[in-house]
Design an enzyme around this catalytic site. Structure first.
Site, PDB file in Angstrom:
ATOM      1  N   TYR A 244       0.811  -1.225   0.000  1.00 39.42           N
ATOM      2  CA  TYR A 244       0.000   0.000   0.000  1.00 39.42           C
ATOM      3  C   TYR A 244       0.841   1.271   0.000  1.00 39.42           C
ATOM      4  O   TYR A 244       2.040   1.241   0.174  1.00 39.42           O
ATOM      5  CB  TYR A 244      -1.055  -0.002   1.095  1.00 39.42           C
ATOM      6  CG  TYR A 244      -0.673  -0.071   2.554  1.00 39.42           C
ATOM      7  CD1 TYR A 244       0.616   0.108   3.024  1.00 39.42           C
ATOM      8  CD2 TYR A 244      -1.681  -0.310   3.497  1.00 39.42           C
ATOM      9  CE1 TYR A 244       0.903   0.060   4.374  1.00 39.42           C
ATOM     10  CE2 TYR A 244      -1.403  -0.364   4.852  1.00 39.42           C
ATOM     11  CZ  TYR A 244      -0.113  -0.174   5.288  1.00 39.42           C
ATOM     12  OH  TYR A 244       0.161  -0.223   6.630  1.00 39.42           O
ATOM     13  N   GLU A 245       0.147   2.376  -0.251  1.00 38.96           N
ATOM     14  CA  GLU A 245       0.770   3.694  -0.465  1.00 38.96           C
ATOM     15  C   GLU A 245       1.755   3.667  -1.634  1.00 38.96           C
ATOM     16  O   GLU A 245       2.785   4.341  -1.620  1.00 38.96           O
ATOM     17  CB  GLU A 245       1.463   4.193   0.813  1.00 38.96           C
ATOM     18  CG  GLU A 245       0.578   4.249   2.033  1.00 38.96           C
ATOM     19  CD  GLU A 245      -0.711   5.017   1.817  1.00 38.96           C
ATOM     20  OE1 GLU A 245      -0.764   5.854   0.902  1.00 38.96           O
ATOM     21  OE2 GLU A 245      -1.679   4.771   2.556  1.00 38.96           O
ATOM     22  N   GLY A 246       1.424   2.903  -2.647  1.00 37.00           N
ATOM     23  CA  GLY A 246       2.283   2.760  -3.818  1.00 37.00           C
ATOM     24  C   GLY A 246       3.149   1.533  -3.674  1.00 37.00           C
ATOM     25  O   GLY A 246       4.069   1.501  -2.850  1.00 37.00           O
TER      26      GLY A 246
END
Length: 595
Positions: free
Chosen positions: A439-441
């Site tokens: 997550y978050e890229g």
């Protein structure tokens, strides 16, 4: 095994390595004397070890419960712990005094955040995302929005979320369909479904402030037509208190591999009332304020779970009796020796410790540059701080989570079959940390961001500054025999990183697939080199302390672990360089249907 916050190592980094006291003349650091910082760390250690850590297995086993009235119940004990968090003043450490915060440097707040995440990652995600929402509104909100929302977010009385992902789009946010229809009163009607929303519904706060990406009717397609909106669960009344229920619903919770104590929600906006933040069609740039903060936070999660897993593995290795040392019994009066006598067990533990302590130094060093980017009166220092924050963020996020996962896996391996059971904490650490690589890229996207955007930004100014800083350090210690075991390998790694950078410049433009194929190896080469620089700085600091008569064993231990990193971990740079220089040809050779 009960997690014990590494206060002594935090103090080493903040006091000895970063020398935080030398910035006392800056207003932003005025209240961050080392005496104050030490008191904060001691109290933070008590709170996280005594309040949060015991709830970690509780949250893992119980998880969150979705209710038919679209509410969510968090695990037993979370509400009381959250209340204690707020009453203890922990939320406001790094927030602006104008909105009720204490205004301490981010690097100090980072130490508390690490302890909190190590103690209970799922719980810590609730306040972590709230601070991200605070930062986004601080950066782009109107004065009215700041005055209404920031005091509540800074105190954590209200929670915050980021609503980006939709069922059909994750990384490619240009595909999002959530729409915003302007109303005569200046508000917008927000309609659409968001998924994987951490903390999207919970029973810890009296209100939840959703920051939602949506497209205003008639806006351009793609990312250039995305705007950002404040969509509160309860619409604040004239007194700023939670009023009417907004038409935002949690339709359900995701069944996940880990972080069970955090509510990962499907959120439906059904013509919900929202307020635009900043300018129309500029929402993604503003959301990146929150996302970049979140990416540093995710890198910290990798480090934090690694620390907790390492502690559990080290204790197990000291206590578990199994077999005899290859060089003769070390516990002759017992039935067997503790497994820590075996070289391969020590390899896993030292690999872990070298990454954790070097990674902590790298994370805190970068955070200090971020503080100086805002606080320094020197324009060159501010520019360097901004450059380093942009350059290092994808490295910290991806490298520390990849390596953090490996540490957690090694911790399970040290436990043997016991680690594969739920009687020991190794399984939870491994399951919880796995999401941090995604997550978050996702980490592959971070690598693409590094080679595709960050390296070339401002003509490559940031990476060239970093190279020059390492060169200056190596040159300053030329002929220093005591530091040679650290400075020499650092110089070699830096030369390899520079060679890789030149290869990307020459081959990435000619064929963009070459840049994509090289990106992950380049990021790991960068991360290994950055940690080598941290260990060289650490060795310089430790040697000076010992020469000055310091007797604390931490300094000698730092020299040993640093040597281990240079000799047993850093040589991986050569493999990464060799792999990235092969380019994209073989990677792209097979047709898609061959997979």
């Amino acid at each position: 095994m009960t997690y014990q916050p590494p206060v002594r190592d935090h103090l080493f980094v903040l006091k000895d390595l970063l020398k935080l006291d030398r910035y006392a003349n800056l207003p932003a650091f005025a209240d961050a004397s080392m005496d104050t910082v030490e008191q904060i760390l001691d109290e933070a250690a008590k709170f996280t070890a005594e309040v949060l850590a015991p709830l970690n297995p509780v949250g893992d086993k119980q998880g969150c419960t979705w209710n038919p009235d679209f509410t969510v119940t968090t695990p037993k004990g979370f509400k009381d712990a959250y209340k204690a968090l707020v009453e203890g003043g922990w939320p406001g450490l790094g927030s602006e005094p104008a909105y009720g915060g204490q205004g301490l440097p981010h690097v100090v707040n980072l130490a508390f955040s690490e302890m909190s995440s190590s103690a209970n990652m799922a719980f810590s995600m609730y306040p972590g995302l709230t601070h991200g929402a605070y930062s986004a509104i601080l950066a782009g909100g109107s004065d009215e929005q700041k005055n209404l929302y920031l005091p509540k977010l800074a105190s954590f009385e209200w929670g915050g979320t980021m609503n980006l992902t939709e069922p059909h789009c994750g990384t490619d946010l240009g595909l999002l369909r959530t729409k915003a229809v302007p109303q005569a009163d200046g508000t917008y009607r927000i309609s659409g479904q968001k998924i994987w929303i951490s903390g999207g519904e919970q029973d810890l706060t009296e209100n939840i402030v959703h920051l939602v990406l949506a497209r205003i009717e008639g806006a351009p397609a793609g990312t250039r037509g995305i705007s950002l909106f404040i969509v509160p669960k309860f619409i604040p009344d004239a007194d700023g208190k939670p009023g009417l229920r907004n038409s935002v619903k949690c339709l359900g919770l995701e069944e996940k591999m880990g972080i069970h104590g955090n509510a990962t929600c499907v959120i439906s906006h059904e013509e919900a009332t929202g307020w635009l933040i900043g300018e129309e069609n500029r929402g993604l740039a503003l959301m990146f304020v929150m996302m970049n903060e979140a990416r540093l936070g995710v890198g910290l999660q990798g480090l934090a779970q690694a620390e907790a897993a390492y502690q559990a593995a080290a204790q197990f290795a000291r206590e578990r009796l199994q077999g005899r040392s290859l060089t003769g019994p070390k516990n002759p009066d017992g039935p067997a020796d503790p497994i820590i006598v075996h070289p391969d067990v020590r390899r896993m533990l030292l690999d872990s410790r070298a990454i954790i302590e070097g990674g902590r130094a790298f994370l805190f060093w970068t955070a200090l540059h971020g503080d100086l980017a805002q606080a320094s009166p020197d324009e060159a220092v501010r520019q360097k701080g901004h450059d380093y924050m942009a350059l290092m963020t994808p490295v910290l996020k991806a490298f520390l989570t990849d390596r953090g996962f490996r540490v957690c896996s090694d911790a399970m391996q040290v436990h043997g079959g016991s680690g594969f059971t739920e009687h020991f904490p190794a399984s939870q650490y491994l399951r919880d940390v796995r999401i941090a690589l995604i997550y978050e890229g996702a980490n592959g996207v971070q690598a693409l961001d590094l080679v595709g955007r960050k390296l070339a930004a401002d003509g490559g100014r940031a990476v060239m500054t970093f190279f020059a800083e390492i060169d200056a350090f190596v040159e300053a210690h030329a002929g220093d025999d005591k530091l040679a075991p650290y400075a020499g390998p650092l110089a070699t790694a830096k030369a390899q990183l520079q060679e890789a950078t030149m290869w990307l410049m020459q081959n990435g433009l000619a064929n963009p697939d070459n840049a994509g194929a090289a990106s992950t190896d380049y990021l790991h080469l960068f991360g290994l080199t950055a940690l080598a620089y941290m260990w060289a700085l650490t060795a310089e600091t430790a040697q000076a302390a010992i020469a000055g008569g310091a007797s604390d064993p931490i300094y000698a231990e730092k020299l040993t672990v640093g040597r281990y990193y240079m000799e047993r971990v850093l040589p991986d740079t050569a493999a990464h360089l060799a792999k990235l220089k092969t380019g994209a040809e073989l990677l792209m050779a097979l047709p898609a249907e061959a997979f």
